[in-house]
Scaffold this motif. Structure first.
Motif, PDB file in Angstrom:
ATOM      1  N   LEU A  68      20.571 -87.109  82.475  1.00  0.00           N
ATOM      2  CA  LEU A  68      20.053 -85.963  81.721  1.00  0.00           C
ATOM      3  C   LEU A  68      19.860 -84.748  82.622  1.00  0.00           C
ATOM      4  CD1 LEU A  68      17.424 -87.677  79.388  1.00  0.00           C
ATOM      5  CD2 LEU A  68      19.614 -86.632  78.715  1.00  0.00           C
ATOM      6  N   GLY A  69      19.369 -84.981  83.832  1.00  0.00           N
ATOM      7  CA  GLY A  69      19.194 -83.890  84.786  1.00  0.00           C
ATOM      8  C   GLY A  69      20.507 -83.229  85.140  1.00  0.00           C
ATOM      9  N   LEU A  70      21.513 -84.040  85.433  1.00  0.00           N
ATOM     10  CA  LEU A  70      22.841 -83.495  85.752  1.00  0.00           C
ATOM     11  C   LEU A  70      23.457 -82.777  84.556  1.00  0.00           C
ATOM     12  CD1 LEU A  70      24.361 -86.350  87.924  1.00  0.00           C
ATOM     13  CD2 LEU A  70      23.682 -84.065  88.681  1.00  0.00           C
ATOM     14  N   LEU A  71      23.293 -83.366  83.383  1.00  0.00           N
ATOM     15  CA  LEU A  71      23.815 -82.733  82.175  1.00  0.00           C
ATOM     16  C   LEU A  71      23.166 -81.370  81.961  1.00  0.00           C
ATOM     17  CD1 LEU A  71      25.608 -82.979  79.629  1.00  0.00           C
ATOM     18  CD2 LEU A  71      23.628 -84.020  78.489  1.00  0.00           C
ATOM     19  N   GLY A  72      21.860 -81.289  82.147  1.00  0.00           N
ATOM     20  CA  GLY A  72      21.156 -80.017  82.010  1.00  0.00           C
ATOM     21  C   GLY A  72      21.647 -78.986  82.996  1.00  0.00           C
ATOM     22  N   LEU A  73      21.899 -79.401  84.229  1.00  0.00           N
ATOM     23  CA  LEU A  73      22.418 -78.458  85.229  1.00  0.00           C
ATOM     24  C   LEU A  73      23.814 -77.973  84.878  1.00  0.00           C
ATOM     25  CD1 LEU A  73      21.240 -80.091  88.579  1.00  0.00           C
ATOM     26  CD2 LEU A  73      20.403 -77.967  87.546  1.00  0.00           C
ATOM     27  N   LEU A  74      24.671 -78.903  84.476  1.00  0.00           N
ATOM     28  CA  LEU A  74      26.049 -78.531  84.125  1.00  0.00           C
ATOM     29  C   LEU A  74      26.097 -77.619  82.906  1.00  0.00           C
ATOM     30  CD1 LEU A  74      27.882 -81.924  84.708  1.00  0.00           C
ATOM     31  CD2 LEU A  74      28.050 -79.850  86.097  1.00  0.00           C
ATOM     32  N   LEU A  75      25.365 -77.991  81.861  1.00  0.00           N
ATOM     33  CA  LEU A  75      25.364 -77.160  80.658  1.00  0.00           C
ATOM     34  C   LEU A  75      24.672 -75.821  80.928  1.00  0.00           C
ATOM     35  CD1 LEU A  75      24.580 -79.801  77.884  1.00  0.00           C
ATOM     36  CD2 LEU A  75      26.769 -78.667  78.353  1.00  0.00           C
ATOM     37  N   GLY A  76      23.650 -75.834  81.759  1.00  0.00           N
ATOM     38  CA  GLY A  76      22.944 -74.598  82.103  1.00  0.00           C
ATOM     39  C   GLY A  76      23.829 -73.647  82.889  1.00  0.00           C
ATOM     40  N   ARG A  77      24.664 -74.178  83.721  1.00  0.00           N
ATOM     41  CA  ARG A  77      25.591 -73.343  84.502  1.00  0.00           C
ATOM     42  C   ARG A  77      26.630 -72.700  83.593  1.00  0.00           C
ATOM     43  NH1 ARG A  77      30.106 -75.061  88.557  1.00  0.00           N
ATOM     44  NH2 ARG A  77      30.257 -73.150  89.763  1.00  0.00           N
ATOM     45  N   ARG A  78      27.068 -73.438  82.613  1.00  0.00           N
ATOM     46  CA  ARG A  78      28.097 -72.946  81.695  1.00  0.00           C
ATOM     47  C   ARG A  78      27.531 -71.993  80.651  1.00  0.00           C
ATOM     48  NH1 ARG A  78      30.842 -77.097  77.920  1.00  0.00           N
ATOM     49  NH2 ARG A  78      29.451 -76.140  76.450  1.00  0.00           N
ATOM     50  N   ASP A  79      26.314 -72.271  80.169  1.00  0.00           N
ATOM     51  CA  ASP A  79      25.741 -71.496  79.065  1.00  0.00           C
ATOM     52  C   ASP A  79      24.612 -70.570  79.498  1.00  0.00           C
ATOM     53  OD1 ASP A  79      27.497 -72.670  77.303  1.00  0.00           O
ATOM     54  OD2 ASP A  79      26.096 -74.222  76.675  1.00  0.00           O
ATOM     55  N   GLY A  80      24.598 -70.164  80.738  1.00  0.00           N
ATOM     56  CA  GLY A  80      23.639 -69.165  81.171  1.00  0.00           C
ATOM     57  C   GLY A  80      22.208 -69.659  81.348  1.00  0.00           C
ATOM     58  N   GLY A  81      22.002 -70.913  81.593  1.00  0.00           N
ATOM     59  CA  GLY A  81      20.677 -71.383  81.955  1.00  0.00           C
ATOM     60  C   GLY A  81      19.807 -71.916  80.835  1.00  0.00           C
ATOM     61  N   ARG A  82      20.246 -71.833  79.585  1.00  0.00           N
ATOM     62  CA  ARG A  82      19.407 -72.312  78.480  1.00  0.00           C
ATOM     63  C   ARG A  82      19.162 -73.817  78.536  1.00  0.00           C
ATOM     64  NH1 ARG A  82      22.848 -69.362  74.075  1.00  0.00           N
ATOM     65  NH2 ARG A  82      23.919 -71.309  74.428  1.00  0.00           N
ATOM     66  N   TRP A  83      20.063 -74.540  79.151  1.00  0.00           N
ATOM     67  CA  TRP A  83      19.952 -75.999  79.190  1.00  0.00           C
ATOM     68  C   TRP A  83      19.183 -76.518  80.404  1.00  0.00           C
ATOM     69  CZ3 TRP A  83      21.139 -79.341  75.451  1.00  0.00           C
ATOM     70  CH2 TRP A  83      21.923 -78.868  74.391  1.00  0.00           C
ATOM     71  N   ARG A  84      18.752 -75.615  81.263  1.00  0.00           N
ATOM     72  CA  ARG A  84      18.046 -76.076  82.467  1.00  0.00           C
ATOM     73  C   ARG A  84      16.713 -76.738  82.131  1.00  0.00           C
ATOM     74  NH1 ARG A  84      20.236 -71.403  85.866  1.00  0.00           N
ATOM     75  NH2 ARG A  84      22.157 -72.382  86.580  1.00  0.00           N
ATOM     76  N   GLY A  85      16.189 -76.469  80.970  1.00  0.00           N
ATOM     77  CA  GLY A  85      14.964 -77.140  80.527  1.00  0.00           C
ATOM     78  C   GLY A  85      15.159 -78.644  80.412  1.00  0.00           C
ATOM     79  N   LEU A  86      16.380 -79.062  80.095  1.00  0.00           N
ATOM     80  CA  LEU A  86      16.693 -80.484  80.032  1.00  0.00           C
ATOM     81  C   LEU A  86      16.544 -81.122  81.421  1.00  0.00           C
ATOM     82  CD1 LEU A  86      17.662 -82.899  78.363  1.00  0.00           C
ATOM     83  CD2 LEU A  86      20.010 -82.157  78.793  1.00  0.00           C
ATOM     84  N   SER A  87      17.005 -80.418  82.440  1.00  0.00           N
ATOM     85  CA  SER A  87      16.842 -80.904  83.809  1.00  0.00           C
ATOM     86  C   SER A  87      15.373 -80.976  84.188  1.00  0.00           C
ATOM     87  CB  SER A  87      17.569 -79.987  84.797  1.00  0.00           C
ATOM     88  OG  SER A  87      18.955 -80.039  84.584  1.00  0.00           O
ATOM     89  N   THR A  88      14.607 -79.994  83.783  1.00  0.00           N
ATOM     90  CA  THR A  88      13.175 -79.989  84.067  1.00  0.00           C
ATOM     91  C   THR A  88      12.488 -81.166  83.383  1.00  0.00           C
ATOM     92  OG1 THR A  88      13.220 -77.584  84.247  1.00  0.00           O
ATOM     93  CG2 THR A  88      11.071 -78.611  83.911  1.00  0.00           C
ATOM     94  N   ALA A  89      12.818 -81.380  82.110  1.00  0.00           N
ATOM     95  CA  ALA A  89      12.218 -82.498  81.372  1.00  0.00           C
ATOM     96  C   ALA A  89      12.608 -83.832  82.001  1.00  0.00           C
ATOM     97  CB  ALA A  89      12.652 -82.454  79.909  1.00  0.00           C
ATOM     98  N   ALA A  90      13.867 -83.964  82.406  1.00  0.00           N
ATOM     99  CA  ALA A  90      14.323 -85.208  83.033  1.00  0.00           C
ATOM    100  C   ALA A  90      13.584 -85.438  84.350  1.00  0.00           C
ATOM    101  CB  ALA A  90      15.835 -85.157  83.265  1.00  0.00           C
ATOM    102  N   GLY A  91      13.429 -84.390  85.125  1.00  0.00           N
ATOM    103  CA  GLY A  91      12.690 -84.514  86.387  1.00  0.00           C
ATOM    104  C   GLY A  91      11.243 -84.907  86.150  1.00  0.00           C
ATOM    105  N   ALA A  92      10.625 -84.313  85.123  1.00  0.00           N
ATOM    106  CA  ALA A  92       9.231 -84.642  84.801  1.00  0.00           C
ATOM    107  C   ALA A  92       9.099 -86.102  84.356  1.00  0.00           C
ATOM    108  CB  ALA A  92       8.710 -83.704  83.711  1.00  0.00           C
TER     109      ALA A  92
END
Length: 156
Positions: A68-92
């Protein structure tokens, strides 16, 4: 069968609903009873190999949160950062699981029947005892008594 899995300091098991723990324990009992009735050492060995490959709840949580963390980073890189919250949630979630030994993902995996390492090991040792790897299992008393003795011996 008498209760054999009562003394556990496993945090995941302690946080799981009683019905989930009972369902997992009953599955173990059925498998050990089946092996005691069959008495086929080759089948026991094949089943033990399968248990060696079984993922425990901690591994499932670690892999899922990492993915989930990697997915959030990859999608966030492609879509301007909106998915980085997924990485944050996964880390938490991973941090919570690492600090407390339990997280909401643990509960989800438990409901799906994923077992703790201790539960898998208990079944492995019970099957090994039935296979004759240890000396504490009596040959008399029938398959049910042998299965129960194997489960009790595995816990001690």
């Amino acid at each position: 069968m008498e209760s054999w899995n009562q003394t556990s300091s496993d945090t995941v098991r302690a946080h799981a609903p009683l019905v989930v723990n009972r369902r997992i324990d009953e599955h173990v009992e059925r498998c050990v009873r089946y092996m005691a009735e069959k008495g086929d050492r080759a089948e026991m060995s094949r089943y033990l190999e399968r248990l060696e490959r079984e993922w425990d709840v901690h591994r499932a949580v670690a892999v899922t949160t990492s993915a989930l963390g990697l997915l959030g980073l990859l999608l966030g890189r492609r879509d301007g950062g909106r998915w980085r919250g997924l990485s944050t949630a996964a880390g938490a979630l991973m941090l919570q699981h690492g600090l407390s030994g339990f997280s909401p993902l643990s509960e989800l995996f438990r409901a799906l029947g994923v077992r703790t390492r201790r539960e898998i090991d208990l079944e492995k040792f019970a099957i090994k005892a039935l296979r004759g790897d240890f000396e504490r299992i009596p040959n008399e008393g029938g398959p049910m008594a042998r299965a129960n003795a194997a489960l009790v011996a595995a816990q001690s």
